[in-house]
Design a protein around this motif. Structure first.
Motif, short mmCIF file in Angstrom:
data_model
loop_
_atom_site.label_atom_id
_atom_site.label_comp_id
_atom_site.label_asym_id
_atom_site.label_seq_id
_atom_site.Cartn_x
_atom_site.Cartn_y
_atom_site.Cartn_z
N LEU A 28 0.84 -1.21 0.00
CA LEU A 28 0.00 0.00 0.00
C LEU A 28 0.87 1.26 0.00
O LEU A 28 0.59 2.21 -0.72
CB LEU A 28 -0.93 0.01 1.21
CG LEU A 28 -2.14 -0.93 1.13
CD1 LEU A 28 -2.82 -1.06 2.48
CD2 LEU A 28 -3.14 -0.41 0.08
N ASP A 33 -2.45 -1.48 -5.22
CA ASP A 33 -3.69 -1.99 -4.65
C ASP A 33 -3.39 -3.30 -3.91
O ASP A 33 -2.46 -4.02 -4.29
CB ASP A 33 -4.71 -2.29 -5.77
CG ASP A 33 -5.30 -1.01 -6.36
OD1 ASP A 33 -4.97 0.09 -5.86
OD2 ASP A 33 -6.09 -1.12 -7.32
N SER A 135 -10.18 2.06 1.62
CA SER A 135 -10.09 0.69 2.09
C SER A 135 -11.49 0.09 2.21
O SER A 135 -12.37 0.69 2.82
CB SER A 135 -9.41 0.68 3.46
OG SER A 135 -9.39 -0.63 3.95
N VAL A 168 -5.29 4.80 -3.96
CA VAL A 168 -4.93 3.39 -3.91
C VAL A 168 -6.07 2.66 -3.18
O VAL A 168 -6.74 3.22 -2.32
CB VAL A 168 -3.56 3.20 -3.21
CG1 VAL A 168 -3.58 3.68 -1.79
CG2 VAL A 168 -3.09 1.77 -3.27
N ILE A 169 -6.30 1.40 -3.59
CA ILE A 169 -7.45 0.68 -3.04
C ILE A 169 -7.02 -0.58 -2.31
O ILE A 169 -6.19 -1.35 -2.81
CB ILE A 169 -8.44 0.30 -4.17
CG1 ILE A 169 -8.94 1.58 -4.84
CG2 ILE A 169 -9.63 -0.49 -3.60
CD1 ILE A 169 -9.82 1.32 -6.01
N LEU A 190 -9.66 -3.92 -9.17
CA LEU A 190 -8.36 -3.75 -8.53
C LEU A 190 -7.28 -3.79 -9.61
O LEU A 190 -7.36 -4.58 -10.55
CB LEU A 190 -8.12 -4.86 -7.51
CG LEU A 190 -9.09 -4.90 -6.33
CD1 LEU A 190 -8.77 -6.05 -5.39
CD2 LEU A 190 -9.07 -3.58 -5.57
N PRO A 193 -3.27 -6.04 -8.11
CA PRO A 193 -3.18 -5.97 -6.65
C PRO A 193 -2.18 -6.98 -6.07
O PRO A 193 -1.93 -8.02 -6.65
CB PRO A 193 -4.59 -6.36 -6.22
CG PRO A 193 -5.08 -7.25 -7.30
CD PRO A 193 -4.49 -6.73 -8.57
#
Ligand code: ADP
Ligand code: MG
Length: 634
Positions: A28, A33, A135, A168-169, A190, A193
Motif C-alpha cells: 500500500l 492496490d 479501504s 490506492v485501493i 483492482l 493488486p
C-alpha cells in the motif's frame, strides 16, 4: 518517511506485525492496490489503519457494519488518532457537523457506509478532498456468492471513478472461496493488486466436541471453567435461547440474550451490555455476531450443532480474536441433525428460485449438513478435518482439539532412541531402515544372518512396542535430525552431530504418538502429566501477581465505564498481564509494555503506575519484577 513498525508501536503499542500485515502495508505504501484474505482476528484493520496514518491525505474506510464502525472509531480516538464515522446512526445534525469537520480536514480516517458514497452531501466533500486511500472492509459483500451480499457495495467503483484522482485501493475479507475472490477483483477493478492470503488455521483456538445426553448439566460444568470471562452460547432456535438464558439467569450468571424475535432497541442494548462487559455471557441465535469485534471472547459454546461447517467456523471464530487462547466447544446430540434437517426441508427464504433450483439448493444444504455431522463423529483431528473442508492441507495432529488430546499421547521415547542409535553405530552405519528395524526386533531372516546382524548387541532388544511404532520413532529421529539417510539410492541410516545429545548427553526425547492399546508401563507417568495439563488446559492468562493483576483490571474496568468505551479499548488483558509481571513505574518502562502507546500513556499511564507503586510498597521484597524488556524508542 518514518517506518510502519514505528507507527505500529507509537499508536497501537504493538512490537511486531502479524503474518501478512507487513506485506500488505508495504505494498500500500508503494501505492499498489492490495487484497488481503485473512481469517477473523488476524488483524486486518491494522493493515489499513497503519498506512492511513502515513499517507499525506485522508483515508476512507468502507464498512457495512454500523456497530463495528463505532467501536473502531472509539478505539482510534483512544489511540489519539482523529477519526470519525458517517452512517445512519447519526442524526442529520451530527452528520452534517461531521461532514463539516471532514471538509475542514480534521480527520485522518473516515469510516463511511457504502450507501452514503454517492449522495450529494458526501460527494460535495469527497470530490474536493485529498483522498489518498480507499479501504473496503468485509469486501465479500460485493459478491452475490458471498453470504452477505450488499447491493450498495456495487456503488464503490462508481464512487472511485468520480474522484478526480484515483486513490490506492485496499480490499479485505475473511471469506476465501474462489468465486468471491474473482468477484472482488472484477467488480472493484483492482489494479495489479498484491494478494495476500494467510492460512485459515487459528492456532489459539482449541476445538472440542462433546456428545451430551444432558446438555444443561454439561453446560453448567463447562461454565465453571470460565468464571469472569466473556463468552457466547449459540442455540439453534429462539425458544432455546430463551430457555438457556432463563436457566443461567436463575443460577445467578451474568447473562444477556439476542435473537431476531426481539425488538431492535432491546437487541442493541443487549449487544452493548456484552461488548461493554456488563453481561459476561451472551446467549444467542446465529443472528448475533456479524460485526462483533470484541477481542476478548474466551469461549464460544454451541449448544446445538449448526447447519454447516461454514457457519460453525465463522461463529466459533469469534473466540480469541486477541490471539490469546480460547475454547470452541460443540455440544452435539442426534436431535440437532433432525432440527437442521427440518430447517432445510422447510426453507422457503428465497422466493426467486424455481422448483428445480430449490431442489438443488436443498441437496447442497443436506450434503453440507452431512459434513457437519461427520465433524461431530470423527475421531480424527478436528482442526485437520476443518481445514481440509476449506481446502487447506493440514497435519494429522494438532494437539489442541478434543480428538488429538484423546487419541494421542506424549511418550518418552529416549530409551528406544538410544537403542536405535546404538544399533546403527555398532553396525558401522552401513544399513538402511529395514535391516535396522529387523535387527532390533530380533528377526531370524536369512538377510539378517548373512549380515551377521544377529551378533549386534542390540539384536532383539526392542520387543515391547509394535513394529509400526518402532518405525514411527525412527522416522521421528530423522525429521528431528538425530539421524540422517544417505540419498545415494540405498538410504543408509547414519548418525548426525546431534545424535550425541541423546547417546552421550542423555537428553530426553518426547514424541506424540497415536495411542496404542497396550501402552508400555514407562508411559504412564507421561500420560498422567498430559491429562493434568489437559484438565487445566493451560490456557488462562496467568499472572505471577494475581492480586496486582486484579487491581489493574478493576482500574481498567472502572476507567472504561467512565469513558463509555469497552474495557479492551482502554487496555487488553494481555497488556494488564504484562504490567502485573514487569511492574513498570516510569514512562519509559510503561511504553515498553505491549499495547501501551503514547496517547494511552498520556491518558492513563500515571493512574496505572500509581497502582503498581502502591502494590510494590505493600509487598516489598516479594514484589520483584523481572528485568524490564528492551526499551523501544522512536
Ligand atoms: P480482523 O478484522 O482481521 O478480524 P482485527 O483487525 O479486528 O481482526 O484485529 C483483531 C485483534 O488483533 C485486535 O484486537 C487487534 O488490536 C489485534 N492485533 C492486530 N494486529 C496486531 C499486532 N500486530 N500485534 C498485536 N495485536 C494485534
Ligand atoms: Mg475486521
Amino acid at each position: 518517511m518514518i517506518e510502519a513498525s514505528l507507527v505500529l508501536k507509537k499508536y497501537f503499542g504493538y512490537d511486531s506485525f502479524r503474518e501478512g500485515q507487513e506485506e500488505l502495508i508495504n505494498a500500500l505504501l508503494e501505492r499498489q492496490d492490495v487484497f488481503g484474505i485473512m481469517p477473523t482476528g488476524a488483524g486486518k484493520s491494522l493493515c489499513y489503519q497503519v498506512p492511513a496514518l502515513m499517507f499525506p491525505g485522508i483515508t476512507l474506510v468502507i464498512s457495512p457494519l454500523i456497530s463495528l464502525m463505532k467501536d473502531q472509531v472509539a478505539a482510534l480516538n483512544q489511540a489519539g488518532i482523529y477519526a470519525a464515522y458517517l452512517n445512519s446512526s447519526l442524526t442529520q445534525g451530527q452528520y452534517f457537523k461531521a461532514l463539516e469537520f471532514a471538509k475542514a480536514g480534521k480527520y485522518k480516517i473516515i469510516y463511511v457506509a457504502p450507501e452514503r458514497l454517492l449522495t450529494d452531501s458526501f460527494l460535495s466533500f469527497a470530490l474536493k478532498a485529498d483522498i489518498s486511500f480507499v479501504s473496503v472492509d468485509e469486501v465479500h459483500c460485493v459478491s452475490q456468492w458471498g453470504q452477505d451480499f450488499r447491493p450498495s457495495y456495487l456503488k464503490i467503483v462508481e464512487f472511485i471513478q468520480r474522484l478526480p484522482k484515483r486513490p490506492v485501493i485496499g480490499a479485505f475479507t475473511a471469506t476465501a472461496t474462489q468465486a468471491v475472490r474473482e468477484d472482488v477483483m472484477r467488480i472493484l477493478q483492482l489494479q495489479n493488486p498484491k494478494v495476500v492470503t494467510t492460512g485459515f488455521d487459528r492456532k489459539n483456538l482449541s476445538f472440542s466436541v462433546k456428545t451430551a445426553k444432558d446438555k444443561k448439566k454439561e453446560l453448567f460444568s463447562l461454565l465453571q471453567e470460565y468464571k469472569g470471562e466473556s463468552g457466547i452460547i449459540y442455540c439453534i432456535t429462539r425458544k432455546l435461547v430463551e430457555e438457556v438464558y432463563e436457566l443461567l439467569l436463575n443460577k445467578g450468571f451474568s447473562v444477556s440474550k439476542y435473537h431476531a424475535g426481539m425488538d431492535d432497541q432491546e437487541r442493541m442494548k443487549n449487544q452493548d451490555d456484552f461488548i461493554y462487559d456488563k453481561a459476561q455471557i451472551m446467549v444467542a441465535t446465529n443472528a448475533f455476531g456479524m460485526g462483533i469485534d470484541k477481542p476478548d471472547v474466551r469461549f464460544v459454546i454451541h449448544y446445538n450443532m449448526p447447519k454447516n461447517m461454514e457457519s460453525y467456523y465463522q461463529e466459533a471464530g469469534r473466540a480469541g480474536r486477541d490471539g490469546e487462547n480460547a475454547d470452541c466447544v460443540l455440544l452435539y446430540s442426534a436431535q440437532d441433525v433432525h432440527t437442521n434437517q427440518f430447517f432445510i426441508d422447510n426453507n422457503r427464504d428465497n422466493e426467486e428460485l424455481s422448483e428445480v433450483e430449490l431442489e438443488e439448493v436443498m441437496a447442497k444444504d443436506r450434503e453440507r449438513l452431512k459434513k457437519m455431522t461427520y465433524y461431530c463423529y470423527t475421531s480424527d483431528c478436528l482442526r485437520a478435518y476443518m481445514l481440509r473442508y476449506f481446502g487447506e492441507q493440514a497435519p494429522d495432529y494438532c494437539g489442541n482439539c478434543s480428538n488429538c488430546l484423546k487419541n494421542y499421547e506424549e511418550v518418552d521415547v529416549s530409551k528406544y532412541a538410544r537403542i536405535i542409535l546404538g544399533c546403527i553405530e555398532e553396525s558401522r552405519e552401513r544399513y538402511g531402515m529395514t535391516v535396522i528395524l529387523e535387527t532390533l526386533r530380533g528377526s531370524k531372516s536369512e538377510k539378517i544372518e548373512r549380515y551377521r546382524m544377529n551378533e549386534n548387541s542390540y539384536y532383539g532388544t526392542i520387543w515391547d512396542i509394535s513394529m509400526e511404532r518402532l518405525r514411527q520413532i525412527v522416522r521421528f529421529l530423522l525429521t528431528k535430525g538425530y539421524l540422517m539417510q544417505t540419498d545415494d539410492g540405498y538410504a543408509v541410516l547414519k548418525l548426525t552431530e546431534s545424535s550425541y545429545h541423546l547417546t552421550v548427553k542423555g537428553e530426553t526425547l518426547f514424541m506424540k504418538l497415536p495411542k496404542e492399546k497396550m501402552a508400555a508401563p514407562s508411559q504412564e507417568g507421561t500420560m498422567r502429566k498430559l491429562e493434568k495439563a489437559q484438565s487445566g488446559r493451560g490456557r488462562r492468562l496467568m499472572s505471577e501477581h494475581p492480586e496486582l493483576y486484579e487491581k489493574l483490571r478493576a482500574l481498567r474496568n472502572e476507567t472504561a465505564r467512565t469513558m463509555h468505551v469497552p474495557a479492551y479499548v482502554v487496555f487488553t488483558d494481555r497488556t494488564l498481564l504484562e504490567m502485573s509481571g514487569y511492574m513498570p513505574v516510569t514512562r519509559e518502562e510503561m511504553l515498553a509494555i505491549t499495547g501501551v502507546a503514547q496517547a494511552k500513556y498520556e491518558k492513563y499511564g500515571e493512574q496505572f503506575i500509581a497502582v503498581i507503586q502502591k502494590y510494590k510498597q505493600e509487598h516489598g521484597e516479594e514484589a520483584q519484577a523481572p528485568i524490564a524488556r528492551a526499551k523501544i524508542r522512536f
